[in-house]
Scaffold this active site. Sequence first.
Site, PDB file in Angstrom:
ATOM      1  N   PRO A  67      38.517  39.436  27.201  1.00 28.38           N
ATOM      2  CA  PRO A  67      37.526  39.673  26.140  1.00 28.38           C
ATOM      3  C   PRO A  67      36.660  38.437  25.905  1.00 28.38           C
ATOM      4  O   PRO A  67      37.155  37.310  25.892  1.00 28.38           O
ATOM      5  CB  PRO A  67      38.403  39.982  24.911  1.00 28.38           C
ATOM      6  CG  PRO A  67      39.683  40.515  25.473  1.00 28.38           C
ATOM      7  CD  PRO A  67      39.896  39.753  26.753  1.00 28.38           C
ATOM      8  N   PHE A  72      38.262  35.530  39.285  1.00 27.30           N
ATOM      9  CA  PHE A  72      37.377  36.313  38.421  1.00 27.30           C
ATOM     10  C   PHE A  72      35.921  36.110  38.853  1.00 27.30           C
ATOM     11  O   PHE A  72      35.056  35.742  38.041  1.00 27.30           O
ATOM     12  CB  PHE A  72      37.546  35.947  36.949  1.00 27.30           C
ATOM     13  CG  PHE A  72      38.956  36.083  36.428  1.00 27.30           C
ATOM     14  CD1 PHE A  72      39.801  37.068  36.930  1.00 27.30           C
ATOM     15  CD2 PHE A  72      39.439  35.241  35.449  1.00 27.30           C
ATOM     16  CE1 PHE A  72      41.100  37.206  36.449  1.00 27.30           C
ATOM     17  CE2 PHE A  72      40.734  35.364  34.964  1.00 27.30           C
ATOM     18  CZ  PHE A  72      41.568  36.349  35.475  1.00 27.30           C
ATOM     19  N   TYR A 103      53.214  37.769  41.294  1.00 27.72           N
ATOM     20  CA  TYR A 103      52.440  39.004  41.357  1.00 27.72           C
ATOM     21  C   TYR A 103      53.397  40.180  41.559  1.00 27.72           C
ATOM     22  O   TYR A 103      54.035  40.308  42.613  1.00 27.72           O
ATOM     23  CB  TYR A 103      51.439  38.979  42.511  1.00 27.72           C
ATOM     24  CG  TYR A 103      50.260  38.040  42.328  1.00 27.72           C
ATOM     25  CD1 TYR A 103      49.995  37.424  41.115  1.00 27.72           C
ATOM     26  CD2 TYR A 103      49.406  37.775  43.391  1.00 27.72           C
ATOM     27  CE1 TYR A 103      48.915  36.573  40.968  1.00 27.72           C
ATOM     28  CE2 TYR A 103      48.316  36.927  43.253  1.00 27.72           C
ATOM     29  CZ  TYR A 103      48.078  36.328  42.039  1.00 27.72           C
ATOM     30  OH  TYR A 103      47.002  35.489  41.902  1.00 27.72           O
TER      31      TYR A 103
END
Length: 313
Positions: A235, A228, A71
């Site tokens: 997409p 998530f 990260y």
Amino acid sequence: MTTDSTLTPQHTASGAPRAGGAADLAGRTVSRIGYGAMQLEHLRADRRAAIALLRRVAELGVDHVDTAHFYGDGFVNDVIRDAFRPEDGITVVSKVGADPEPDPGAARTLRPAQRPEELRASVEANLTGLGLDHIPVVNLRRLDAGPGLRAEGDQRVDLDDQLAVLTALRDAGKIGAIGLSGVTLDILRRAVPAGIVCVQNAYSLVTRDDEEMLRLCAAEGIAWVPFFPLGGAFPGVPKVTDDPAVLAVARSLGHTPAQIGLAWLLRHAPHVLLIPGTANPRHLEENIAAGAIHLDATTLAALDAVARPTGSG
């Protein structure tokens, strides 16, 4: 960076009520709402703001923080090391399985790092970056499932070889426990005997293909930590905040659609732990507040009925 709380299980070591209540992670009592630190990279240009945000994380009753050396190419771990104090009692969970792209001209992209020697090197990089000699939990990002990177060529490594190196690091005391991320149901079944303590997969109110895996985790005492949790990160992946049922519930209860999506996850199963991430202090407080939202039986039924794709799990 982690201390044992002498307070009740419902409070963190610093005395704040645990965000979302308390749950078990690798034998530790932690807040059910944690903090996913990936988005701290957006504060790279304002280190003071990044540290202030993490201090606010602890003040709000969060003592479960998810990170990785990749990260921000080490930036996020570096800020975590400087922001938290031993008395905060923070349980740090990191992950291995990817590395920053070595090309200095690349736009901070990632490459798979699945080979045993790469996993070992990544654990060492996490220890150094976090300033620790022991990481409570390390997740193996397997790249088998979910959106994002996929392993190809010599990066397609047998699970047993990967678990062998992580088990050796656990036996040496460098990590406390092993988790999995981005895995299939078959991989989880194979890995359970190694003592898996948590699974991180993409999962949300509108993307529930892994329901069978969630049930297996419940049966085995494994924490389910969806990444998530609001969908929409890639997409074609639906967003929780666009769903009509979620929008209707949010309007009726006076909360944001994102808060409803997080509240549903907490109510869906008791072994769910959340790690929503943000670089925005207001969004952080909204995420934590989702832990106090009451969803009655009628509301839960309406949310449970949201159409979702079918999958193999």
